[in-house]
Write an enzyme that holds these catalytic residues in place. Structure first.
Site, mmCIF file in Angstrom:
data_model
loop_
_atom_site.group_PDB
_atom_site.id
_atom_site.type_symbol
_atom_site.label_atom_id
_atom_site.label_comp_id
_atom_site.label_asym_id
_atom_site.label_seq_id
_atom_site.Cartn_x
_atom_site.Cartn_y
_atom_site.Cartn_z
ATOM 1 N N ASP A 228 89.893 -22.042 94.095
ATOM 2 C CA ASP A 228 88.721 -22.171 94.700
ATOM 3 C C ASP A 228 88.459 -20.610 95.200
ATOM 4 O OD1 ASP A 228 86.582 -23.111 95.835
ATOM 5 O OD2 ASP A 228 87.741 -24.739 97.200
ATOM 6 N N CYS B 153 85.541 -45.378 94.994
ATOM 7 C CA CYS B 153 85.623 -45.359 93.358
ATOM 8 C C CYS B 153 86.886 -46.400 92.896
ATOM 9 C CB CYS B 153 85.862 -43.882 93.000
ATOM 10 S SG CYS B 153 86.227 -43.777 91.040
HETATM 11 C C1 B12 Z 1 80.486 -25.791 96.275
HETATM 12 C C2 B12 Z 1 81.622 -26.860 96.317
HETATM 13 C C3 B12 Z 1 81.428 -27.855 96.935
HETATM 14 C C4 B12 Z 1 80.099 -28.302 97.524
HETATM 15 C C5 B12 Z 1 79.043 -28.943 96.399
HETATM 16 C C6 B12 Z 1 79.698 -30.100 95.643
HETATM 17 C C7 B12 Z 1 79.362 -30.275 94.352
HETATM 18 N N1 B12 Z 1 79.492 -31.425 93.828
HETATM 19 O O1 B12 Z 1 79.105 -29.228 93.609
HETATM 20 C C8 B12 Z 1 80.331 -29.311 98.674
HETATM 21 C C9 B12 Z 1 80.440 -28.650 100.085
HETATM 22 C C10 B12 Z 1 79.218 -30.328 98.871
HETATM 23 C C11 B12 Z 1 81.641 -29.699 98.329
HETATM 24 C C12 B12 Z 1 82.048 -31.166 98.554
HETATM 25 C C13 B12 Z 1 83.331 -31.594 98.243
HETATM 26 N N2 B12 Z 1 84.285 -30.807 97.547
HETATM 27 CO CO1 B12 Z 1 83.917 -28.998 96.646
HETATM 28 N N3 B12 Z 1 83.793 -27.598 95.636
HETATM 29 C C14 B12 Z 1 82.738 -26.829 95.499
HETATM 30 C C15 B12 Z 1 83.365 -25.495 94.576
HETATM 31 C C16 B12 Z 1 83.625 -24.471 95.630
HETATM 32 C C17 B12 Z 1 82.132 -25.296 93.565
HETATM 33 C C18 B12 Z 1 81.711 -26.387 92.747
HETATM 34 C C19 B12 Z 1 80.267 -26.122 92.116
HETATM 35 O O2 B12 Z 1 80.337 -25.005 91.274
HETATM 36 N N4 B12 Z 1 79.105 -26.790 92.121
HETATM 37 C C20 B12 Z 1 78.035 -26.772 91.422
HETATM 38 C C21 B12 Z 1 77.788 -28.245 90.650
HETATM 39 C C22 B12 Z 1 76.950 -27.840 89.755
HETATM 40 O O3 B12 Z 1 79.240 -28.083 89.957
HETATM 41 P P1 B12 Z 1 79.772 -29.489 89.701
HETATM 42 O O4 B12 Z 1 79.376 -30.819 90.354
HETATM 43 O O5 B12 Z 1 81.509 -29.382 89.693
HETATM 44 O O6 B12 Z 1 79.490 -29.459 88.063
HETATM 45 C C23 B12 Z 1 80.193 -28.780 87.256
HETATM 46 C C24 B12 Z 1 81.165 -29.624 86.306
HETATM 47 O O7 B12 Z 1 81.470 -30.612 86.755
HETATM 48 C C25 B12 Z 1 80.127 -29.789 85.137
HETATM 49 N N5 B12 Z 1 79.318 -30.966 85.087
HETATM 50 C C26 B12 Z 1 78.636 -31.605 85.911
HETATM 51 N N6 B12 Z 1 78.195 -32.994 85.706
HETATM 52 C C27 B12 Z 1 78.745 -33.206 84.501
HETATM 53 C C28 B12 Z 1 78.460 -34.368 83.679
HETATM 54 C C29 B12 Z 1 79.219 -34.287 82.714
HETATM 55 C C30 B12 Z 1 78.969 -35.507 81.707
HETATM 56 C C31 B12 Z 1 79.927 -33.089 82.003
HETATM 57 C C32 B12 Z 1 80.534 -33.304 80.756
HETATM 58 C C33 B12 Z 1 80.205 -32.218 82.966
HETATM 59 C C34 B12 Z 1 79.577 -32.049 84.141
HETATM 60 O O8 B12 Z 1 79.115 -28.804 85.009
HETATM 61 C C35 B12 Z 1 79.165 -28.153 86.418
HETATM 62 C C36 B12 Z 1 79.544 -26.534 86.033
HETATM 63 O O9 B12 Z 1 80.950 -26.297 85.809
HETATM 64 C C37 B12 Z 1 84.285 -26.020 93.985
HETATM 65 C C38 B12 Z 1 85.278 -25.136 93.334
HETATM 66 C C39 B12 Z 1 85.196 -24.531 92.253
HETATM 67 N N7 B12 Z 1 85.167 -23.348 92.205
HETATM 68 O O10 B12 Z 1 84.527 -25.040 91.310
HETATM 69 C C40 B12 Z 1 84.917 -27.233 94.970
HETATM 70 C C41 B12 Z 1 85.557 -28.483 94.469
HETATM 71 C C42 B12 Z 1 84.489 -29.069 93.476
HETATM 72 N N8 B12 Z 1 85.345 -29.141 95.662
HETATM 73 C C43 B12 Z 1 86.412 -30.122 95.864
HETATM 74 C C44 B12 Z 1 86.607 -31.176 96.847
HETATM 75 C C45 B12 Z 1 88.048 -31.833 96.910
HETATM 76 C C46 B12 Z 1 85.447 -31.432 97.592
HETATM 77 C C47 B12 Z 1 85.257 -32.792 98.484
HETATM 78 C C48 B12 Z 1 86.274 -33.721 98.219
HETATM 79 C C49 B12 Z 1 85.923 -32.239 99.999
HETATM 80 C C50 B12 Z 1 85.320 -33.262 101.089
HETATM 81 N N9 B12 Z 1 86.337 -34.293 101.196
HETATM 82 O O11 B12 Z 1 84.342 -33.173 101.807
HETATM 83 C C51 B12 Z 1 83.829 -32.765 98.565
HETATM 84 C C52 B12 Z 1 83.524 -33.906 97.332
HETATM 85 C C53 B12 Z 1 81.988 -33.897 97.275
HETATM 86 C C54 B12 Z 1 81.503 -34.382 95.949
HETATM 87 N N10 B12 Z 1 81.310 -35.522 95.530
HETATM 88 O O12 B12 Z 1 81.495 -33.312 95.026
HETATM 89 C C55 B12 Z 1 87.383 -30.167 94.655
HETATM 90 C C56 B12 Z 1 87.107 -31.004 93.507
HETATM 91 C C57 B12 Z 1 88.524 -31.677 93.124
HETATM 92 C C58 B12 Z 1 88.224 -32.797 92.169
HETATM 93 N N11 B12 Z 1 89.349 -33.623 91.904
HETATM 94 O O13 B12 Z 1 87.246 -32.865 91.480
HETATM 95 C C59 B12 Z 1 87.155 -28.502 94.053
HETATM 96 C C60 B12 Z 1 87.351 -28.425 92.639
HETATM 97 C C61 B12 Z 1 87.916 -27.571 94.920
HETATM 98 C C62 B12 Z 1 89.450 -27.522 94.329
HETATM 99 N N12 B12 Z 1 89.821 -26.321 93.905
HETATM 100 O O14 B12 Z 1 90.057 -28.372 94.429
HETATM 101 N N13 B12 Z 1 82.125 -28.872 97.409
HETATM 102 S S1 SF4 Z 2 80.354 -44.116 89.080
HETATM 103 FE FE1 SF4 Z 2 82.534 -43.174 88.176
HETATM 104 S S2 SF4 Z 2 82.986 -41.761 89.926
HETATM 105 FE FE2 SF4 Z 2 81.261 -43.280 90.778
HETATM 106 S S3 SF4 Z 2 82.428 -45.080 91.835
HETATM 107 FE FE3 SF4 Z 2 82.024 -45.704 89.668
HETATM 108 S S4 SF4 Z 2 83.959 -45.025 88.538
HETATM 109 FE FE4 SF4 Z 2 84.216 -43.984 90.218
#
Ligand code: B12
Ligand code: SF4
Ligand code: SF4
Length: 309
Positions: free
Chosen positions: A131, A245
């Site tokens: 991160d 979940c």
């Molecule tokens: C910004 C951020 C947040 C933001 C935005 C969350 C979000 N969902 O984007 C906020 C502050 C809200 C947040 C909250 C949380 N976060 Co956060 N966050 C980040 C951070 C720094 C960047 C994420 C990012 O780039 N978001 C932008 C969006 C577009 O990215 P994304 O949703 O992850 O989507 C990416 C992929 O998943 C993919 N993708 C998306 N959708 C789909 C669908 C399909 C079908 C496919 C194939 C791919 C795909 O494409 C995107 C580009 O890579 C990461 C660390 C990192 N550097 O990645 C941690 C990270 C994602 N967070 C983490 C955690 C633990 C949390 C929380 C649980 C903390 C809490 N309890 O409050 C919550 C969970 C909320 C949630 N449901 O996501 C963990 C997740 C671990 C895991 N098992 O997934 C990470 C990875 C940090 C870590 N190093 O462990 N977070």
């Molecule tokens: S839709 Fe996927 S991520 Fe959401 S609660 Fe159901 S199994 Fe979990």
């Protein structure tokens, strides 16, 4: 240099990472999802996510030019502890219950993994990220085989669930075998979308403008009034979309000392700076500083008094 993948994976498991997988350090198509997410305004006030710095997130080699492979690891953080509170206490997200900063804990573990691999294959340069670098962590971890990306956007592993952090080790050599992304197991389930109190899961993404986690951890300013009313007793972060979940029903707990709960459900009370420091200084909650924490307490107290009416 070509290195046996097992040497790297076994080093990660030996250092206490429950999940480990390898993928190539190449540009990722999900970068376009991240750009689209930012362009839709879903990063809210997190300016570091809007700064594309010449597209640094699209290629890990812009972070570590020698990178050829990437070790992705997962570290479980769920502990024994309450799954909800009904006694008027506040809720702190599970990941922040212990005293360890996960960036340090995973980062140090990854440095030890690198040392183990060096002992087997000879010296090399590497880069650790937890991160802490502009990387698409979930996307690469999926490629490495650590899980699928759920509708709640978390990476989910069968059978370990989603209560784990991610970290990466960028390596300057190829390995004999890379991981494969697992199948998406969400199916027709929509439990997380329905349970989110602020309807923050929109079109397969989390809109940070609506997410309790964003407002209680990252935001410097107050949330809009109608939104705050849906925050309930959340004082720091939010776990609802993971609590509901089904893949987390049998999620195992971690034995990691630094993640054991010290502050799971504190009373909803504002704190003086010295009290806040004494209680949270060594925990992830310190991130909000006392001002942010007290702001969150006020919102939770308002919500409790409205509920009592
Ligand atoms: C910004 C951020 C947040 C933001 C935005 C969350 C979000 N969902 O984007 C906020 C502050 C809200 C947040 C909250 C949380 N976060 Co956060 N966050 C980040 C951070 C720094 C960047 C994420 C990012 O780039 N978001 C932008 C969006 C577009 O990215 P994304 O949703 O992850 O989507 C990416 C992929 O998943 C993919 N993708 C998306 N959708 C789909 C669908 C399909 C079908 C496919 C194939 C791919 C795909 O494409 C995107 C580009 O890579 C990461 C660390 C990192 N550097 O990645 C941690 C990270 C994602 N967070 C983490 C955690 C633990 C949390 C929380 C649980 C903390 C809490 N309890 O409050 C919550 C969970 C909320 C949630 N449901 O996501 C963990 C997740 C671990 C895991 N098992 O997934 C990470 C990875 C940090 C870590 N190093 O462990 N977070
Ligand atoms: S839709 Fe996927 S991520 Fe959401 S609660 Fe159901 S199994 Fe979990
Ligand atoms: S962390 Fe909470 S507010 Fe954010 S998407 Fe999940 S359930 Fe909704």
């Amino acid at each position: 240099m070509l290195v046996d993948a097992q040497i790297v994976l076994e080093a990660a498991l030996a250092e206490g990472f429950e999940l480990a997988g390898l993928t190539r350090a190449l540009p990722h198509e999900d970068y376009l999802r991240q750009v689209a997410w930012v362009e839709r305004g879903m990063a809210a006030g997190m300016t570091y996510l809007k700064d594309h710095r010449a597209g640094v997130r699209q290629d890990p080699r812009l972070i570590f030019p020698e990178a050829v492979s990437m070790l992705c690891v997962g570290k479980l953080y769920k502990t024994e502890g309450p799954s909800r509170v009904e006694d008027g206490s506040g809720w702190i997200s599970r990941y922040a219950w212990g005293t360890a900063d996960y960036h340090d804990l995973l980062g140090q573990g990854l440095h030890r993994v690198a040392e183990r691999v060096k002992a087997a294959v000879g010296p090399f340069a590497y880069r650790v990220a937890v991160d802490t670098a502009p990387m698409l962590e979930r996307s690469y971890a999926r490629e490495a085989g650590l899980g699928w990306i759920g509708k709640n956007t978390c990476l989910i592993h069968e059978p370990l669930g989603s209560w784990f952090f991610l970290g990466e080790l960028l390596l300057p050599f190829a390995v004999t075998e890379y991981g494969q992304p697992p199948a998406d197991r969400c199916g027709t389930c929509t439990a997380c979308i329905e349970a989110c109190p602020t309807a923050a899961i929109v079109d397969g993404s989390v809109d940070s403008n609506l997410c309790i986690s964003y407002w209680t951890i990252e935001a410097k300013e107050e949330a809009p009034a109608p939104l705050k009313a849906a925050f309930g007793n959340h004082l720091f972060g939010c776990d609802i979309c993971q609590d509901v979940c089904p893949w987390n029903r049998r999620a195992p707990v971690t034995a990691e000392a630094g993640f054991q709960p010290t502050n799971a459900c504190p009373p909803m009370e504002e704190m003086r700076e010295d009290e806040f420091r004494a209680k949270f200084r060594k925990t992830p909650v310190a991130r909000t500083k006392v001002g942010g924490y007290n702001r969150n307490v006020k919102v939770a107290l308002e919500n409790r008094s409205k509920k009592a009416l």
